[in-house]
Write a protein that holds these residues in place. Structure first.
Motif, PDB file in Angstrom:
ATOM      1  N   ASP A   1      35.784   6.679   1.422  1.00 21.93           N
ATOM      2  CA  ASP A   1      34.384   5.941   1.102  1.00 21.93           C
ATOM      3  C   ASP A   1      34.398   5.955  -0.423  1.00 21.93           C
ATOM      4  OD1 ASP A   1      34.023   5.245   3.789  1.00 21.93           O
ATOM      5  OD2 ASP A   1      32.502   6.759   4.015  1.00 21.93           O
ATOM      6  N   ARG A   2      34.398   7.030  -1.235  1.00 28.40           N
ATOM      7  CA  ARG A   2      34.253   7.081  -2.475  1.00 28.40           C
ATOM      8  C   ARG A   2      35.342   6.496  -3.338  1.00 28.40           C
ATOM      9  NH1 ARG A   2      34.953  11.458  -6.410  1.00 28.40           N
ATOM     10  NH2 ARG A   2      36.060  12.654  -4.721  1.00 28.40           N
TER      11      ARG A   2
ATOM     12  N   GLY B 263      37.963  -0.061   4.706  1.00 28.61           N
ATOM     13  CA  GLY B 263      37.679  -0.092   6.104  1.00 28.61           C
ATOM     14  C   GLY B 263      38.954  -0.346   6.806  1.00 28.61           C
TER      15      GLY B 263
ATOM     16  N   ARG C 144      39.765   7.211  10.468  1.00 24.58           N
ATOM     17  CA  ARG C 144      38.629   6.624  10.007  1.00 24.58           C
ATOM     18  C   ARG C 144      37.567   7.081  11.231  1.00 24.58           C
ATOM     19  NH1 ARG C 144      36.541   6.490   5.468  1.00 24.58           N
ATOM     20  NH2 ARG C 144      36.099   4.016   4.974  1.00 24.58           N
TER      21      ARG C 144
ATOM     22  N   THR D 132      34.375   2.613  -3.295  1.00 19.82           N
ATOM     23  CA  THR D 132      33.203   2.499  -4.313  1.00 19.82           C
ATOM     24  C   THR D 132      33.759   2.169  -5.691  1.00 19.82           C
ATOM     25  OG1 THR D 132      31.566   3.410  -2.861  1.00 19.82           O
ATOM     26  CG2 THR D 132      31.055   3.263  -5.198  1.00 19.82           C
TER      27      THR D 132
ATOM     28  N   ASP E 209      37.327  -2.608  -0.320  1.00 22.73           N
ATOM     29  CA  ASP E 209      36.982  -2.063   0.999  1.00 22.73           C
ATOM     30  C   ASP E 209      38.102  -1.264   1.407  1.00 22.73           C
ATOM     31  OD1 ASP E 209      35.935  -1.585   3.562  1.00 22.73           O
ATOM     32  OD2 ASP E 209      35.929  -3.734   4.077  1.00 22.73           O
TER      33      ASP E 209
ATOM     34  N   ASN F 188      37.079  11.328   5.054  1.00 22.70           N
ATOM     35  CA  ASN F 188      36.454  10.116   5.351  1.00 22.70           C
ATOM     36  C   ASN F 188      35.446   9.627   3.970  1.00 22.70           C
ATOM     37  OD1 ASN F 188      36.797   8.019   7.216  1.00 22.70           O
ATOM     38  ND2 ASN F 188      36.535   9.631   8.780  1.00 22.70           N
ATOM     39  N   ASP F 189      34.811  10.836   3.607  1.00 19.64           N
ATOM     40  CA  ASP F 189      33.777  10.493   2.388  1.00 19.64           C
ATOM     41  C   ASP F 189      34.791  10.123   1.458  1.00 19.64           C
ATOM     42  OD1 ASP F 189      31.615  11.145   4.076  1.00 19.64           O
ATOM     43  OD2 ASP F 189      31.567  13.540   3.594  1.00 19.64           O
TER      44      ASP F 189
END
Length: 481
Positions: free
Chosen positions: A219-220, A230, A279, A223, A228, A215-216
């Protein structure tokens, strides 16, 4: 006369014992021995070349980063911490006394490496690169250490000088999809550096929802890609964007290593559902595996679109010794091979993309049984498939000979990848490639001796295995900059 046994390299090492065949092998080898090295899959940090900082000591160069060396010492009872493994990079260079102790441990246990490819590579490095003439032992350890340390303090042994001396034409690194590839840009734009160093897209951790950091990592990815993640569509778009970024920075391949190469596709709706559950931290182990297998097929689809060669090297039990992984991290020598299956596993992927124009799939294995039973027959039909060279546990003389015998009768030579050094040990690169050239010369010489191949054809093949095969399989004939 020296009181200590000498170390030297026999000019006929690895050639056939039969004098007539050996003569042919010598002639073939002479045609390829000085050809530039093409290394399309490896793990040397590009920062070594951008910084061009002198290597600090023999241990940090020849022992610590080479898990082939450290795992055998560990098997003999030497703690990895005594070899500099797992040391915090922020702590700076290994103190000299600790480096000397580690070097002595290697030299004291030199006999443990007899008959191994590790011994072969180390001897080649010591003699050919550093001019060492003493056989390593407890008595000679400090003398050899001092000789190498003195060489490393000179400009001729800095990374860029060695890169040129080794005759490296192409060097691929292995890189995280979120890496900014700044080191590659710096090398590309540096007019004083004339080599070609290219990144490789390695997305494994982003495809495995069962990994604790997934998950991390996703997310990275969002970025870095500015997309996105999501939902499932955004996740795919972010991966596609990062692949394009790698292509723009010279990448020609994407590298994948999972427990298997199963490629059962999911419907878009089911893939999106599992992604959402993962997620939220609610995906079951079976769902995580299904998603990863689906995503391997998606990686093939993306390769058909962006042109990155897809390489697969499955079936390794990673970090087999949990306490070692907890203390030292991954890639320190405790990965162990397991059995592999390719034919059924890849059928869904190859049904979709196996004849797609421009798709290249290079298949590696540590399970030698599959060479003749599965990999060669797959490469013997699908225009996309190439049989990867022996790597990791089997990039060894007898295994390389077995590989040629196992695959040649089905696919010849043109459907093989060329040699892959797959190493973090920078100074072992020329030794490994030279080993492969000698062995292939010997194999081809045997075909000549049996009147199955004319010598001029054997010569053309020996050169192609070094020059053309890796360039073809890994699409390295595009613009250099």
């Amino acid at each position: 006369m020296s009181a200590h046994p000498q170390l030297s390299l026999h000019p006929d090492r690895l050639f056939p014992a039969d004098p007539g065949i050996r003569d042919v092998a010598r002639r073939l080898y002479q045609a390829v021995r000085e050809l530039p090295i093409v290394s399309p899959h490896g793990h040397v940090p590009p920062q070594w070349l951008t910084a061009n900082t002198a290597f600090t000591d023999p241990t940090s160069l020849l022992i610590t980063p080479d898990h082939y060396v450290t795992r055998m010492l560990h098997a003999g009872g030497v703690g990895l911490d005594r070899l500099g493994v797992g040391r915090d990079p922020e702590a700076g260079p290994l103190p000299e006394q600790e480096a000397r102790v580690a070097w002595r441990l290697l030299c004291e246990r030199w006999a443990d490496y007899r008959g191994t490819p590790v011994r072969y590579w180390l001897e080649d490095e010591l003699v050919d690169i550093f001019g060492v003439t003493l056989r390593p032992s407890a008595q000679t350890a400090d003398t050899i250490y001092d000789q190498i340390a003195a060489a490393l303090a000179t400009d001729e042994f800095r990374p860029r000088a060695l890169f040129d001396r080794f005759g490296i034409e192409v060097l691929a690194t292995t890189d995280d999809p979120c890496d900014d590839l700044a080191a590659h840009r710096q090398l590309r734009d540096d007019p004083t550096f004339t080599g070609r160093v290219i990144p490789t897209f390695r997305p494994d951790r982003y495809l495995e929802p069962a990994i604790a950091t997934w998950n991390d990592d996703v997310d990275r990815l969002a970025t870095v890609a500015a997309i996105d993640t999501g939902d499932y569509d955004g996740y795919l778009a972010a991966l596609e964007a990062r692949r394009r970024y790698f292509v723009e920075h010279g990448a020609t391949s994407a590298d994948h290593s999972h427990a298997d190469v199963q490629t059962e596709p999911l419907s878009p709706t089911e893939a999106a559902r599992i992604f959402g559950a993962a997620r939220a931290g609610q995906a079951s182990p079976a769902e995580c595996v299904a998603f990863r297998r689906h995503m391997l097929g998606e990686m093939a689809r993306m390769s058909c679109e962006d042109g990155l060669v897809m390489t697969l090297h499955p079936a390794v039990y990673r970090n087999h010794h949990a306490p070692t992984y907890t203390r030292f991290g991954a890639d320190v020598g405790s990965d162990i091979p397991i059995a592999a299956e390719f034919t059924r596993a890849l059928q869904p992927l190859l049904s979709r993309y196996g004849t797609h124009p421009g798709f290249h799939l290079v298949l590696f294995t540590i399970d030698e049984d599959v060479y003749s039973r599965e990999l060669a027959p797959l490469a013997g039909f699908y225009p996309s498939v190439y049989v990867g060279a022996p790597w990791w546990f089997i990039d060894a003389p007898e295994a390389i000979r077995r590989y040629r015998s196992a695959v040649t009768e089905t696919v010849g030579f043109s459907r093989t990848s060329g040699f892959i050094d797959d190493t973090r040990a920078f100074c072992s690169i020329p030794a490994r490639h030279d080993m492969a050239r000698r062995l292939d010369s010997g194999y081809l010489a045997g075909l000549v001796a049996e009147h199955r191949l004319a010598e001029d054809e054997a010569l053309e093949t020996a050169v192609a295995l070094v020059r053309q095969n890796p360039r073809t399989a890994f699409k390295l004939d595009g613009p250099i900059r």
